[in-house]
Enzyme design. Structure first.
Site, PDB file in Angstrom:
ATOM      1  N   TYR A 262      16.768  35.600 -19.964  1.00 21.94           N
ATOM      2  CA  TYR A 262      16.235  37.255 -20.572  1.00 21.94           C
ATOM      3  C   TYR A 262      15.230  37.724 -19.460  1.00 21.94           C
ATOM      4  O   TYR A 262      14.648  37.026 -18.768  1.00 21.94           O
ATOM      5  CB  TYR A 262      16.168  36.983 -21.852  1.00 21.94           C
ATOM      6  CG  TYR A 262      14.716  36.577 -22.125  1.00 21.94           C
ATOM      7  CD1 TYR A 262      14.140  35.167 -22.072  1.00 21.94           C
ATOM      8  CD2 TYR A 262      13.675  37.554 -22.498  1.00 21.94           C
ATOM      9  CE1 TYR A 262      12.941  34.959 -22.378  1.00 21.94           C
ATOM     10  CE2 TYR A 262      12.567  37.005 -22.829  1.00 21.94           C
ATOM     11  CZ  TYR A 262      11.849  35.936 -22.659  1.00 21.94           C
ATOM     12  OH  TYR A 262      10.692  35.393 -22.921  1.00 21.94           O
TER      13      TYR A 262
ATOM     14  N   LYS B 176      12.797  32.574 -16.595  1.00 20.11           N
ATOM     15  CA  LYS B 176      12.564  33.327 -18.051  1.00 20.11           C
ATOM     16  C   LYS B 176      13.747  32.943 -19.118  1.00 20.11           C
ATOM     17  O   LYS B 176      14.782  33.480 -19.254  1.00 20.11           O
ATOM     18  CB  LYS B 176      12.603  34.697 -17.958  1.00 20.11           C
ATOM     19  CG  LYS B 176      11.857  35.458 -19.079  1.00 20.11           C
ATOM     20  CD  LYS B 176      11.307  37.006 -18.653  1.00 20.11           C
ATOM     21  CE  LYS B 176      11.003  37.741 -19.633  1.00 20.11           C
ATOM     22  NZ  LYS B 176       9.843  37.335 -20.535  1.00 20.11           N
TER      23      LYS B 176
ATOM     24  N   GLU C 237      -1.374  30.139 -18.466  1.00 18.47           N
ATOM     25  CA  GLU C 237      -0.978  31.427 -19.065  1.00 18.47           C
ATOM     26  C   GLU C 237      -1.109  31.512 -20.610  1.00 18.47           C
ATOM     27  O   GLU C 237      -1.401  30.622 -21.210  1.00 18.47           O
ATOM     28  CB  GLU C 237       0.388  32.070 -18.714  1.00 18.47           C
ATOM     29  CG  GLU C 237       1.399  31.196 -19.263  1.00 18.47           C
ATOM     30  CD  GLU C 237       3.040  31.468 -18.388  1.00 18.47           C
ATOM     31  OE1 GLU C 237       3.321  32.598 -18.402  1.00 18.47           O
ATOM     32  OE2 GLU C 237       3.921  30.688 -18.773  1.00 18.47           O
TER      33      GLU C 237
ATOM     34  N   LEU D 158       5.458  32.123 -16.011  1.00 20.09           N
ATOM     35  CA  LEU D 158       6.357  33.132 -15.586  1.00 20.09           C
ATOM     36  C   LEU D 158       5.510  33.921 -14.656  1.00 20.09           C
ATOM     37  O   LEU D 158       4.518  34.552 -14.950  1.00 20.09           O
ATOM     38  CB  LEU D 158       6.601  33.823 -16.785  1.00 20.09           C
ATOM     39  CG  LEU D 158       7.755  35.005 -16.630  1.00 20.09           C
ATOM     40  CD1 LEU D 158       9.157  34.079 -16.665  1.00 20.09           C
ATOM     41  CD2 LEU D 158       7.865  35.842 -17.735  1.00 20.09           C
TER      42      LEU D 158
HETATM   43  N1  PDD Z   1       7.283  37.818 -22.324  1.00 23.74           N
HETATM   44  N2  PDD Z   1       4.404  34.458 -19.411  1.00 23.74           N
HETATM   45  C1  PDD Z   1       5.210  34.454 -20.423  1.00 23.74           C
HETATM   46  C2  PDD Z   1       5.528  32.985 -21.166  1.00 23.74           C
HETATM   47  C3  PDD Z   1       5.869  35.500 -20.981  1.00 23.74           C
HETATM   48  O1  PDD Z   1       6.788  35.382 -21.940  1.00 23.74           O
HETATM   49  C4  PDD Z   1       5.651  36.860 -20.684  1.00 23.74           C
HETATM   50  C5  PDD Z   1       6.257  38.117 -21.040  1.00 23.74           C
HETATM   51  C6  PDD Z   1       4.805  36.978 -19.509  1.00 23.74           C
HETATM   52  C7  PDD Z   1       4.523  38.271 -19.110  1.00 23.74           C
HETATM   53  O2  PDD Z   1       5.553  38.798 -18.173  1.00 23.74           O
HETATM   54  P1  PDD Z   1       5.689  40.310 -18.064  1.00 23.74           P
HETATM   55  O3  PDD Z   1       4.461  41.088 -17.514  1.00 23.74           O
HETATM   56  O4  PDD Z   1       6.873  40.532 -16.838  1.00 23.74           O
HETATM   57  O5  PDD Z   1       6.272  40.852 -19.279  1.00 23.74           O
HETATM   58  C8  PDD Z   1       4.113  35.834 -18.896  1.00 23.74           C
HETATM   59  C9  PDD Z   1       7.835  38.830 -22.718  1.00 23.74           C
HETATM   60  C10 PDD Z   1       7.325  40.339 -23.046  1.00 23.74           C
HETATM   61  C11 PDD Z   1       8.835  38.598 -24.137  1.00 23.74           C
HETATM   62  O6  PDD Z   1       9.177  37.455 -24.029  1.00 23.74           O
HETATM   63  O7  PDD Z   1       8.946  39.293 -24.951  1.00 23.74           O
END
Ligand code: PDD
Length: 281
Positions: A35, A146, A178, A202
Site C-alpha cells: 500500500y 510497505k 522507527e 520503511l
Molecule cells: N505509515 N514507518 C512506518 C512503519 C510507517 O507505517 C510509516 C507511515 C512511516 C512514515 O512514512 P511516510 O513518511 O512515507 O508516511 C514510517 C502510514 C502513514 C500508514 O501506515 O498509515
C-alpha cells in the site's frame, strides 16, 4: 454511520458502501499486498513521484507486477481529490482473487487495486507533543516493503495506546529503528539524527523531505544508527509520517524528554516544513 464517499476499485469509481472484494482475495486471506499513503495539499499530491517510486519498490519486494504506469496512477487517483481540503490517498494493491486458498502465487490473476481519499485531520498532539513507549521490535525482516500485513505494527501501536501514548518506538538489537507507523528523529548533542535506510525501516517520504530541508537550511543532520541508551538522553525526539507530519515526543517510557516540551529544532523544522509545503502549491 459509514461515510459514503466515492472510492476506486478495479477500474470503477463507486460509493464506498458498494465497493466489495471477494473473500478469496489474497489481501484478505494472506495479507498479500502492498500500500501507499500519499498526502494531497489543496489538491496537489505531495512528492507523488517519490511515493510511486516507493510503491514500485514495494511491488518488486513482493514480486507483484505494477498494474499501471505512473501516468495511469495519476489519472486513477486525481478524480478522488478535492482541492478544497488537505487529504490523503490510501492506495492498496493485492495479488488478486485466486480460485482457491493456496500459499503459492496464483498464475494469471489480475491484481486487486483499491484507492480512497480521506481528510487529513490536524493531529491533536502537534503543539504540545506526545508520549511514547519503547518496545522490542517484533515485526518481520522486510520493513522496507510497505506491506499491508501490519499485524506487528498494529499490536505495537495498540500497546502504546493502551498505555496512554501516541506511538511505540521500536528497538532492535539495542538500536531504535522507527515508530509503529512513523520514522524517528532525535536531536543529540546539537545534531539531528535518524537511522539510516535498511530493511529495518520503511523509507519514509516525510523523513526524506525533512533531511533535505535540514541540509538546505544548515541544520546539522546525520543518518546514523541511534543506540536506545543514547535516545534516552536525547534533547528532542520526533516521529514523522505522511498523515501526522512531524510530532514531537515529550515523554518516553514515562520520563520527560529534556524539559518535557517540544524543542527548538522541532519548532524550526516544523515551520520550514509547513513553508515548504506551500512552495509546492
Ligand atoms: N505509515 N514507518 C512506518 C512503519 C510507517 O507505517 C510509516 C507511515 C512511516 C512514515 O512514512 P511516510 O513518511 O512515507 O508516511 C514510517 C502510514 C502513514 C500508514 O501506515 O498509515
Amino acid at each position: 454511520m459509514m461515510e459514503n464517499k466515492t472510492v476506486y476499485l478495479n477500474g470503477q469509481y463507486l460509493p464506498l458502501n458498494e465497493a466489495k472484494v471477494s473473500v478469496l482475495d489474497r489481501g484478505f486471506l494472506f495479507g498479500d499486498g502492498v500500500y501507499e499513503v500519499i498526502p494531497s495539499y489543496s489538491g496537489h499530491l505531495f512528492h507523488f513521484q517519490d511515493h510511486l517510486q516507493r510503491l514500485e519498490n514495494s511491488l518488486a519486494g513482493i514480486r507483484l507486477e505494477n498494474p499501471h504506469s505512473r501516468e495511469q496512477w495519476l489519472d486513477i487517483l486525481t478524480p478522488l481529490l478535492d482541492a478544497r481540503f488537505d487529504q490523503y490517498i490510501y492506495l492498496q494493491i493485492t495479488r488478486g482473487v485466486a480460485a482457491k486458498r493456496d500459499h503459492g502465487f496464483p498464475g494469471n490473476t489480475p491484481a486487486t487495486v483499491f484507492a480512497m481519499c480521506s481528510a487529513i485531520v490536524p493531529f491533536a498532539g502537534l503543539a504540545t507533543g506526545v508520549k511514547a513507549i519503547s518496545l522490542d521490535d517484533s515485526r518481520w525482516q522486510f520493513c522496507n516493503v510497505k506491506a499491508i500485513t501490519l499485524l506487528g505494527n498494529i499490536l505495537h501501536r495498540q500497546e502504546a495506546i493502551d498505555q496512554g501514548c501516541a506511538e511505540a518506538l521500536l528497538v532492535k538489537d539495542g538500536y531504535v529503528v522507527e515508530g509503529a507507523a512513523s520514522n524517528v528523529f532525535a536531536v543529540i548533542d546539537g545534531v539531528l539524527l535518524t537511522p539510516p535506510k535498511s530493511n529495518d525501516i520503511l523509507p519514509g517520504i516525510t523523513r526524506d523531505v525533512i533531511l533535505d530541508i535540514a541540509r538546505n537550511n544548515n541544520i546539522l543532520c546525520h543518518e546514523e544508527s541511534i543506540p536506545f541508551t543514547v535516545l534516552q538522553t536525547a534533547d528532542e525526539i520526533w516521529v514523522t509520517s505522511s498523515t501526522r507530519e512531524i510530532i514531537p515526543v515529550v515523554e518516553l517510557d514515562s520520563k520527560p524528554v529534556a524539559d518535557g516540551k517540544p524543542g527548538p529544532v522541532w519548532h524550526a523544522m516544523n515551520q520550514l516544513f509547513q513553508a515548504y509545503k506551500h512552495t509546492l502549491l
